[in-house]
Every structure is written in structure tokens, then in C-alpha cells.
Design a protein around this motif. Structure first.
Motif, PDB file in Angstrom:
ATOM      1  N   THR A 146      -2.555  -4.807 -19.941  1.00  0.00           N
ATOM      2  CA  THR A 146      -3.903  -4.592 -19.403  1.00  0.00           C
ATOM      3  C   THR A 146      -4.950  -4.753 -20.494  1.00  0.00           C
ATOM      4  OG1 THR A 146      -2.930  -2.981 -17.880  1.00  0.00           O
ATOM      5  CG2 THR A 146      -5.328  -3.018 -18.044  1.00  0.00           C
ATOM      6  N   VAL A 205      -5.435  -8.509 -21.189  1.00  0.00           N
ATOM      7  CA  VAL A 205      -6.219  -9.145 -20.119  1.00  0.00           C
ATOM      8  C   VAL A 205      -7.697  -8.807 -20.276  1.00  0.00           C
ATOM      9  CG1 VAL A 205      -6.667  -9.147 -17.638  1.00  0.00           C
ATOM     10  CG2 VAL A 205      -4.316  -9.270 -18.475  1.00  0.00           C
ATOM     11  N   ASN A 206      -7.986  -7.537 -20.568  1.00  0.00           N
ATOM     12  CA  ASN A 206      -9.373  -7.136 -20.769  1.00  0.00           C
ATOM     13  C   ASN A 206      -9.954  -7.755 -22.029  1.00  0.00           C
ATOM     14  OD1 ASN A 206     -10.557  -4.945 -18.814  1.00  0.00           O
ATOM     15  ND2 ASN A 206      -8.382  -4.454 -19.015  1.00  0.00           N
ATOM     16  N   GLY A 245     -10.925 -11.128 -21.169  1.00  0.00           N
ATOM     17  CA  GLY A 245     -12.118 -11.089 -20.315  1.00  0.00           C
ATOM     18  C   GLY A 245     -13.389 -10.821 -21.097  1.00  0.00           C
ATOM     19  N   LEU A 299     -18.326  -7.865 -14.230  1.00  0.00           N
ATOM     20  CA  LEU A 299     -16.942  -7.843 -13.756  1.00  0.00           C
ATOM     21  C   LEU A 299     -16.052  -7.012 -14.680  1.00  0.00           C
ATOM     22  CD1 LEU A 299     -16.335 -11.536 -12.603  1.00  0.00           C
ATOM     23  CD2 LEU A 299     -16.436  -9.489 -11.157  1.00  0.00           C
ATOM     24  N   LEU A 300     -16.461  -6.873 -15.934  1.00  0.00           N
ATOM     25  CA  LEU A 300     -15.675  -6.102 -16.887  1.00  0.00           C
ATOM     26  C   LEU A 300     -15.584  -4.635 -16.485  1.00  0.00           C
ATOM     27  CD1 LEU A 300     -16.977  -7.621 -20.246  1.00  0.00           C
ATOM     28  CD2 LEU A 300     -14.788  -8.062 -19.131  1.00  0.00           C
ATOM     29  N   VAL A 332     -14.943  -3.533 -13.633  1.00  0.00           N
ATOM     30  CA  VAL A 332     -13.775  -3.429 -12.758  1.00  0.00           C
ATOM     31  C   VAL A 332     -12.484  -3.524 -13.565  1.00  0.00           C
ATOM     32  CG1 VAL A 332     -12.555  -4.458 -10.815  1.00  0.00           C
ATOM     33  CG2 VAL A 332     -15.062  -4.405 -10.830  1.00  0.00           C
ATOM     34  N   THR A 333     -12.418  -4.523 -14.444  1.00  0.00           N
ATOM     35  CA  THR A 333     -11.170  -4.735 -15.194  1.00  0.00           C
ATOM     36  C   THR A 333     -10.912  -3.612 -16.197  1.00  0.00           C
ATOM     37  OG1 THR A 333     -12.313  -6.118 -16.829  1.00  0.00           O
ATOM     38  CG2 THR A 333     -11.355  -7.234 -14.930  1.00  0.00           C
ATOM     39  N   SER A 340      -9.275  -0.488 -14.897  1.00  0.00           N
ATOM     40  CA  SER A 340      -7.842  -0.565 -14.623  1.00  0.00           C
ATOM     41  C   SER A 340      -7.027   0.105 -15.723  1.00  0.00           C
ATOM     42  CB  SER A 340      -7.409  -2.027 -14.472  1.00  0.00           C
ATOM     43  OG  SER A 340      -7.610  -2.741 -15.688  1.00  0.00           O
ATOM     44  N   GLN A 371      -4.236   2.556 -14.377  1.00  0.00           N
ATOM     45  CA  GLN A 371      -2.828   2.301 -14.677  1.00  0.00           C
ATOM     46  C   GLN A 371      -2.146   3.540 -15.247  1.00  0.00           C
ATOM     47  OE1 GLN A 371      -2.202  -0.857 -17.506  1.00  0.00           O
ATOM     48  NE2 GLN A 371       0.001  -0.925 -17.194  1.00  0.00           N
TER      49      GLN A 371
END
Length: 270
Positions: free
Chosen positions: A56, A59-60, A63, A86-87, A89-90, A93, A97
Motif C-alpha cells: 500500500t 502504491v501511494n 501516486g 485522489l491521494l 482516498v489512496t 487505505s 488496511q
């Protein structure tokens, strides 16, 4: 020493190639490099028993870097701002998680996951932004930054080895000395002056000012990375660069210096 020299030579060639290959290759290369640094950071803290959310986080990290980088390619400011939003939202996570994991220290895991992003991705995003600090892509600024950073490292090493007597910050880095620190700043400033003869975007005193910032703040970045390694009881951050250690060892000076140098150049040029 031979291994270190060969590794350093190919490393410099690859870095220079990323500057001359154009903005797209430049952006992709430093995005990948920042993610490798982030992965190295997560590997180290996982080795210390901290269960960071590595996938995760990566991925961030991609991003964050992409959102910042794309803002220099997109003419639509509104679209750039939407990408940044949008960051929210990511990044959330990372918290979500952790809800589904069985861990006695969930916020330690969350904290180190975010620390990896702050410690690696954010500085490399600022370094990447140096290529666009004057509007259109210009490789002179990031190239000059690295030249002055390496000049500072080399000057500090040689000065410290020949003249070093007074410890700079023995608790975190026993080998660093004040003599090495000042020697590094002097050599970096000399490199800045030489750069001013070829790169005319800044005046000679502005290049030297950037070199002094790199020498001072870059040394702090080196000490912070040493503090990080000592807290985990490790000597090198990795072995990806034979003779040089890991990527974090190679770019420790950049981690604190890049955001401050970018800010300095932004105000100077704008």
C-alpha cells in the motif's frame, strides 16, 4: 576501492543519461528510483519487526510522485488539483488496511508506512521538480544539484580524512568532523562557481548560495539517515550499489536538501 570506483562510474553515467534523455525518461527514472528507496526503507524497518504496509505504501508513493510530476505536464490546473485530491482516498487505505490486520502496534505500522513516504517520496518529488522550477524542463538545475552534492560529499570525505580532528556529531556519526564539514562546503561552493560559468540560469553568487545550502542541509540529511540506521542497529541501508551500500546511503544528503534548494530556487527565479 576498485569496486567502489567502478560502481560510482556507472552510477554517474546512468544518472547523467536520465537528464539528457528528455523529460519523460527523467520523470520515469526518478519515479522508479524513489520507489526503490521507499522499498529499501520498508525492508529495513520490517527487518526490525515493524509490520509496515509495504504494498500500500509503494502504491501511494507512486501516486504521490505521479500526481506531482503530472502537474508539470498538464496545462489544466484544475485537472492537476483533482489528481492530488485522489491521494486522500489512496492514503486513507493505509489506515483501513490496518483494521484487518492482527497487530499489537497498529499505529506504529501506520506511522512508519507514512514516514517512508515522507522520508523518500516527498524529497524525490522536490528533486524532480527542480527540472521544472523555471517552467519548461531544464536538466541544468537537477544536474547541478547532484554535482554540488557529490562535490560536498567528496570534499567532506577528503578534508575529514586529512584534517579531521573535531567530531561533528559523534553520537550519530563518529567519523564526521567539523573540518570535513567545512571542507565539503568549500568544495561544493567551488563546484557551484564552476557551474555558473556554464549554466547561466543563475548568477555565480546564487549558484554558490545553493551549494552552501546543499553542504549544510545535506550534511544534516546524512546525519538523520545515520540516526535512522543506528536506531535499527545496521551499518548500511543495503547492498544494491557495491562499495557504496544502499540507495538511502547514496542519496541521504538529497533527502533534506532537495526541498529546501527547490524552495530557494523557486523564489529566486519567480
Amino acid at each position: 576501492m576498485k569496486t567502489r570506483a567502478i560502481t560510482g562510474f556507472f552510477f554517474v553515467v546512468i544518472m547523467l543519461g536520465s537528464f539528457f534523455a528528455g523529460p519523460i525518461v527523467y520523470s520515469v527514472f526518478f519515479c522508479l528510483l524513489s520507489l526503490l528507496c521507499l522499498q529499501e526503507f520498508y525492508r529495513l524497518v520490517r527487518g526490525a519487526g515493524i509490520a509496515v504496509n509495504q504494498q500500500t505504501g509503494l502504491v501511494n508513493g507512486a501516486g504521490i510522485f505521479a500526481a506531482v510530476a503530472l502537474s508539470f505536464y498538464l496545462n489544466n490546473a484544475l485537472l492537476s488539483h483533482k489528481l492530488v485530491l485522489l491521494l486522500a482516498v489512496t492514503l486513507s487505505s493505509i489506515f483501513i488496511q490496518e483494521l484487518f490486520k492482527r497487530s499489537e502496534t497498529p499505529f506504529t505500522n501506520i506511522g512508519f508506512t507514512f514516514l517512508g513516504l515522507i522520508f523518500t517520496i516527498v524529497p524525490f518529488s522536490f528533486f524532480h521538480a527542480l527540472g521544472f522550477v523555471n517552467g519548461a524542463f531544464n536538466s541544468h538545475f537537477p544536474m547541478a544539484f547532484l554535482i554540488m552534492l557529490w562535490a560536498n560529499d567528496t570534499g567532506a570525505y577528503l578534508s575529514g580524512r586529512w584534517l579531521g580532528r573535531t567530531k561533528l556529531f559523534e553520537r550519530h556519526s563518529p567519523k564526521k568532523t567539523w573540518e570535513g564539514f567545512f571542507g565539503g562546503v568549500v568544495i561544493a561552493s567551488l563546484a557551484g562557481f564552476i557551474i555558473s560559468l556554464y549554466f547561466k540560469e543563475l548568477l555565480w553568487n546564487q549558484w554558490i548560495s545553493a551549494a552552501i545550502i546543499i553542504g549544510c542541509v545535506g550534511t544534516m540529511g546524512d546525519l538523520v539517515e545515520s540516526m535512522f540506521k543506528r536506531s535499527l542497529n545496521i551499518k548500511d541501508s543495503g547492498g544494491i550499489l557495491p562499495g557504496h551500500g544502499g540507495l538511502l546511503d547514496r542519496f541521504d544528503g538529497l533527502l533534506l536538501a532537495a526541498p529546501i534548494v527547490y524552495t530557494y530556487l523557486y523564489f529566486v527565479l519567480n
